[in-house]
Design a protein around this motif. Structure first.
Motif, mmCIF file in Angstrom:
data_model
loop_
_atom_site.group_PDB
_atom_site.id
_atom_site.type_symbol
_atom_site.label_atom_id
_atom_site.label_comp_id
_atom_site.label_asym_id
_atom_site.label_seq_id
_atom_site.Cartn_x
_atom_site.Cartn_y
_atom_site.Cartn_z
ATOM 1 N N LEU A 148 -0.749 -3.670 -3.691
ATOM 2 C CA LEU A 148 -0.365 -2.339 -4.199
ATOM 3 C C LEU A 148 -1.541 -1.356 -4.222
ATOM 4 O O LEU A 148 -1.458 -0.294 -4.831
ATOM 5 C CB LEU A 148 0.208 -2.467 -5.617
ATOM 6 C CG LEU A 148 1.465 -3.326 -5.761
ATOM 7 C CD1 LEU A 148 1.949 -3.340 -7.208
ATOM 8 C CD2 LEU A 148 2.589 -2.819 -4.841
ATOM 9 N N LYS A 149 -2.613 -1.699 -3.515
ATOM 10 C CA LYS A 149 -3.850 -0.913 -3.601
ATOM 11 C C LYS A 149 -3.654 0.566 -3.267
ATOM 12 O O LYS A 149 -4.287 1.435 -3.871
ATOM 13 C CB LYS A 149 -4.883 -1.530 -2.642
ATOM 14 C CG LYS A 149 -6.238 -0.863 -2.703
ATOM 15 C CD LYS A 149 -7.332 -1.753 -2.172
ATOM 16 C CE LYS A 149 -7.615 -1.452 -0.714
ATOM 17 N NZ LYS A 149 -8.766 -2.271 -0.233
ATOM 18 N N ASP A 150 -2.768 0.871 -2.315
ATOM 19 C CA ASP A 150 -2.613 2.270 -1.881
ATOM 20 C C ASP A 150 -1.463 2.997 -2.566
ATOM 21 O O ASP A 150 -1.195 4.155 -2.270
ATOM 22 C CB ASP A 150 -2.429 2.317 -0.359
ATOM 23 C CG ASP A 150 -3.653 1.755 0.353
ATOM 24 O OD1 ASP A 150 -4.778 2.028 -0.133
ATOM 25 O OD2 ASP A 150 -3.486 1.027 1.349
ATOM 26 N N ARG A 151 -0.787 2.309 -3.487
ATOM 27 C CA ARG A 151 0.298 2.956 -4.235
ATOM 28 C C ARG A 151 -0.284 3.892 -5.295
ATOM 29 O O ARG A 151 -1.459 3.817 -5.637
ATOM 30 C CB ARG A 151 1.151 1.904 -4.951
ATOM 31 C CG ARG A 151 1.855 0.943 -4.049
ATOM 32 C CD ARG A 151 3.230 1.459 -3.644
ATOM 33 N NE ARG A 151 3.903 0.457 -2.815
ATOM 34 C CZ ARG A 151 4.748 -0.444 -3.297
ATOM 35 N NH1 ARG A 151 5.007 -0.484 -4.589
ATOM 36 N NH2 ARG A 151 5.333 -1.311 -2.498
ATOM 37 N N TYR A 152 0.611 4.726 -5.839
ATOM 38 C CA TYR A 152 0.225 5.614 -6.945
ATOM 39 C C TYR A 152 0.886 5.126 -8.232
ATOM 40 O O TYR A 152 1.922 4.446 -8.180
ATOM 41 C CB TYR A 152 0.617 7.061 -6.622
ATOM 42 C CG TYR A 152 -0.370 7.647 -5.637
ATOM 43 C CD1 TYR A 152 -1.461 8.397 -6.093
ATOM 44 C CD2 TYR A 152 -0.265 7.382 -4.278
ATOM 45 C CE1 TYR A 152 -2.400 8.893 -5.205
ATOM 46 C CE2 TYR A 152 -1.203 7.863 -3.381
ATOM 47 C CZ TYR A 152 -2.270 8.627 -3.842
ATOM 48 O OH TYR A 152 -3.209 9.085 -2.984
ATOM 49 N N PRO A 153 0.291 5.450 -9.380
ATOM 50 C CA PRO A 153 0.825 4.912 -10.646
ATOM 51 C C PRO A 153 2.335 5.096 -10.817
ATOM 52 O O PRO A 153 3.009 4.184 -11.295
ATOM 53 C CB PRO A 153 0.030 5.701 -11.701
ATOM 54 C CG PRO A 153 -1.289 5.936 -11.046
ATOM 55 C CD PRO A 153 -0.968 6.187 -9.592
ATOM 56 N N TYR A 154 2.882 6.262 -10.407
ATOM 57 C CA TYR A 154 4.315 6.478 -10.632
ATOM 58 C C TYR A 154 5.177 5.507 -9.825
ATOM 59 O O TYR A 154 6.366 5.357 -10.094
ATOM 60 C CB TYR A 154 4.697 7.934 -10.333
ATOM 61 C CG TYR A 154 4.736 8.291 -8.858
ATOM 62 C CD1 TYR A 154 5.922 8.128 -8.127
ATOM 63 C CD2 TYR A 154 3.604 8.756 -8.203
ATOM 64 C CE1 TYR A 154 5.967 8.433 -6.775
ATOM 65 C CE2 TYR A 154 3.635 9.061 -6.853
ATOM 66 C CZ TYR A 154 4.816 8.899 -6.147
ATOM 67 O OH TYR A 154 4.854 9.177 -4.811
ATOM 68 N N GLN A 155 4.577 4.851 -8.822
ATOM 69 C CA GLN A 155 5.343 3.895 -8.008
ATOM 70 C C GLN A 155 5.301 2.480 -8.584
ATOM 71 O O GLN A 155 5.833 1.553 -7.987
ATOM 72 C CB GLN A 155 4.785 3.871 -6.581
ATOM 73 C CG GLN A 155 4.930 5.221 -5.880
ATOM 74 C CD GLN A 155 4.201 5.264 -4.556
ATOM 75 O OE1 GLN A 155 2.993 5.006 -4.496
ATOM 76 N NE2 GLN A 155 4.923 5.576 -3.486
ATOM 77 N N LEU A 156 4.646 2.313 -9.740
ATOM 78 C CA LEU A 156 4.498 0.978 -10.330
ATOM 79 C C LEU A 156 5.352 0.839 -11.586
ATOM 80 O O LEU A 156 5.641 1.826 -12.261
ATOM 81 C CB LEU A 156 3.037 0.741 -10.734
ATOM 82 C CG LEU A 156 1.947 0.958 -9.692
ATOM 83 C CD1 LEU A 156 0.595 0.631 -10.302
ATOM 84 C CD2 LEU A 156 2.208 0.116 -8.451
ATOM 85 N N SER A 157 5.695 -0.409 -11.921
ATOM 86 C CA SER A 157 6.373 -0.684 -13.195
ATOM 87 C C SER A 157 5.341 -0.564 -14.324
ATOM 88 O O SER A 157 4.135 -0.531 -14.081
ATOM 89 C CB SER A 157 6.949 -2.092 -13.186
ATOM 90 O OG SER A 157 5.898 -3.039 -13.243
ATOM 91 N N GLY A 158 5.853 -0.527 -15.551
ATOM 92 C CA GLY A 158 4.965 -0.445 -16.714
ATOM 93 C C GLY A 158 3.970 -1.597 -16.770
ATOM 94 O O GLY A 158 2.780 -1.407 -17.028
ATOM 95 N N GLY A 159 4.470 -2.806 -16.523
ATOM 96 C CA GLY A 159 3.614 -3.989 -16.557
ATOM 97 C C GLY A 159 2.531 -3.930 -15.486
ATOM 98 O O GLY A 159 1.368 -4.274 -15.729
#
Ligand code: ADP
Ligand code: MG
Length: 342
Positions: free
Chosen positions: A126-137
């Motif tokens: 997930l290195k190139d993802r942005y925070p909004y694309q991640l779950s809370g955990g």
């Protein structure tokens, strides 16, 4: 020798004292929890360790260095907050690299460390993802990696799990503890959740109104609470008011004598409180034994492995967890029972 020494620390805002005479010696690699109700001063104490607040009195020493008046960036502390405090406009990789960049580490070293940290929290993909694309955990795991990347001397976690769903909360706390052990990093974890503190800590500091009520291992805190506050805040407990007389081991619960295995402290005629964990009370088949209290079942709550009985006694209501037995149903409301305790 302790690694982190907090001695005589107090903090007032205006005339309002929110942390009072806080003393704590944390060993290197130890996992400490600050546990207490909302507003008892946990975050304020943590922020003083981090350097975001200045103590009104006292001293904070890390690894032999007095950091009391040093700014946060000179303390080598990593911190994770409750709400996901990731930089929304930066990728996961850039978030994790942030502290290293501020510290002026060269690009090649940053890249290597980011990969290493993302590997540790198993989010390399997930290195190139942005925070909004991640779950809370996932966001909290990235926040953890970001805090750990610059190799801090102490890791501070302020209710890092409280915004997450119950299931993720439990799995992430196990993960945090495993990572902390693996890295051997001295950690302070703030929580208002007693189960969380009991499950994760080497030692727990129970706080109330800015003071330390008790500091001890989960086993000590649960089994030997030193104050009524600790007894009530950690775990389930029922209290029975009784009266003791002389130096004996018999107390009277509303006229009913109850003989204890140990003598009661003090002398003369005096009120005492008996405090029971629900698992400490057993249904007693025999009569007239020591450590027995008679009462009437008010309710039986089937919880699966145990049945929680609410038993009215003359001194107060007792909660007793009795093991479920496939062979026999639990006592019904209205039945008289004798509860026995070790
Ligand atoms: P906890 O983290 O245990 O919930 P806090 O440390 O956040 O408690 O707060 C303890 C007390 O200090 C609260 O009564 C809070 O209102 C007060 N407090 C915290 N920060 C400030 C501040 N910057 N100014 C004034 N009062 C504060
Ligand atoms: Mg707080």
């Amino acid at each position: 020798m302790s690694f982190l020494d907090i001695s005589g620390v107090s903090k007032s805002f205006g005339g309002n004292t929110v942390v009072r005479g806080f003393d704590l010696a944390v060993r290197r690699g130890e996992f400490i929890s600050f546990l207490g109700p909302s507003g008892c001063g946990k975050t304020t104490m943590l922020r003083m360790v981090a350097g975001f607040e200045q103590p009104s009195a006292g001293r904070i020493v890390i690894d032999g260095e007095d950091v009391t008046h040093r700014p946060p960036n000179a303390r080598r502390i990593g911190m994770v907050f409750q709400a996901y405090a990731l930089f929304p406009n930066m990728s996961v990789g850039d978030n994790v690299a942030f502290g290293l960049k501020v510290a002026g580490r060269p690009a090649a070293e940053r890249a290597k460390r980011v990969d290493e940290m993302l590997g540790l929290i198993k989010l390399a993909h997930l290195k190139d993802r942005y925070p909004y694309q991640l779950s809370g955990g996932q966001q909290q795991r990235v926040a953890l990696a970001r805090a750990l990347a610059p190799s801090p001397r102490v890791l501070l976690l302020d209710e890092p799990l409280s915004a997450l769903d119950a299931k993720i909360r439990v799995s992430l706390r196990t993960e945090i503890r495993a990572l902390q052990r693996e890295l051997g990093i001295t950690t302070i974890f703030v929580t208002h959740d007693q189960e969380e503190a009991l499950s994760i800590s080497d030692r727990i500091v129970v706080m109330s109104e800015g003071r330390i009520e008790q500091c001890g291992t989960p086993h000590e805190i649960y089994n030997r609470p030193r104050t009524r506050f600790v007894a009530g805040f950690v775990g389930t407990l029922s209290l029975v008011e009784a009266e003791a007389e002389g130096a004996g081991s018999t107390v009277t619960v509303a006229g009913q004598p109850v003989t204890l295995a140990e003598p009661v402290a003090g002398s003369g005629r005096r009120p005492v409180t008996l405090a029971f964990r629900p698992e400490a009370l057993k249904l007693d088949a025999g009569e007239g034994r020591i450590n027995a209290i008679r009462g009437t079942v008010e309710a039986a709550e089937f919880l699966g492995s145990v049945v929680r009985l609410r038993v009215a006694t003359p001194g107060g209501t007792l909660l007793a967890d009795v093991f479920n037995s496939p062979a026999a149903p639990p006592p019904a409301p209205g039945e008289t029972v004798v509860l026995h305790f070790a």
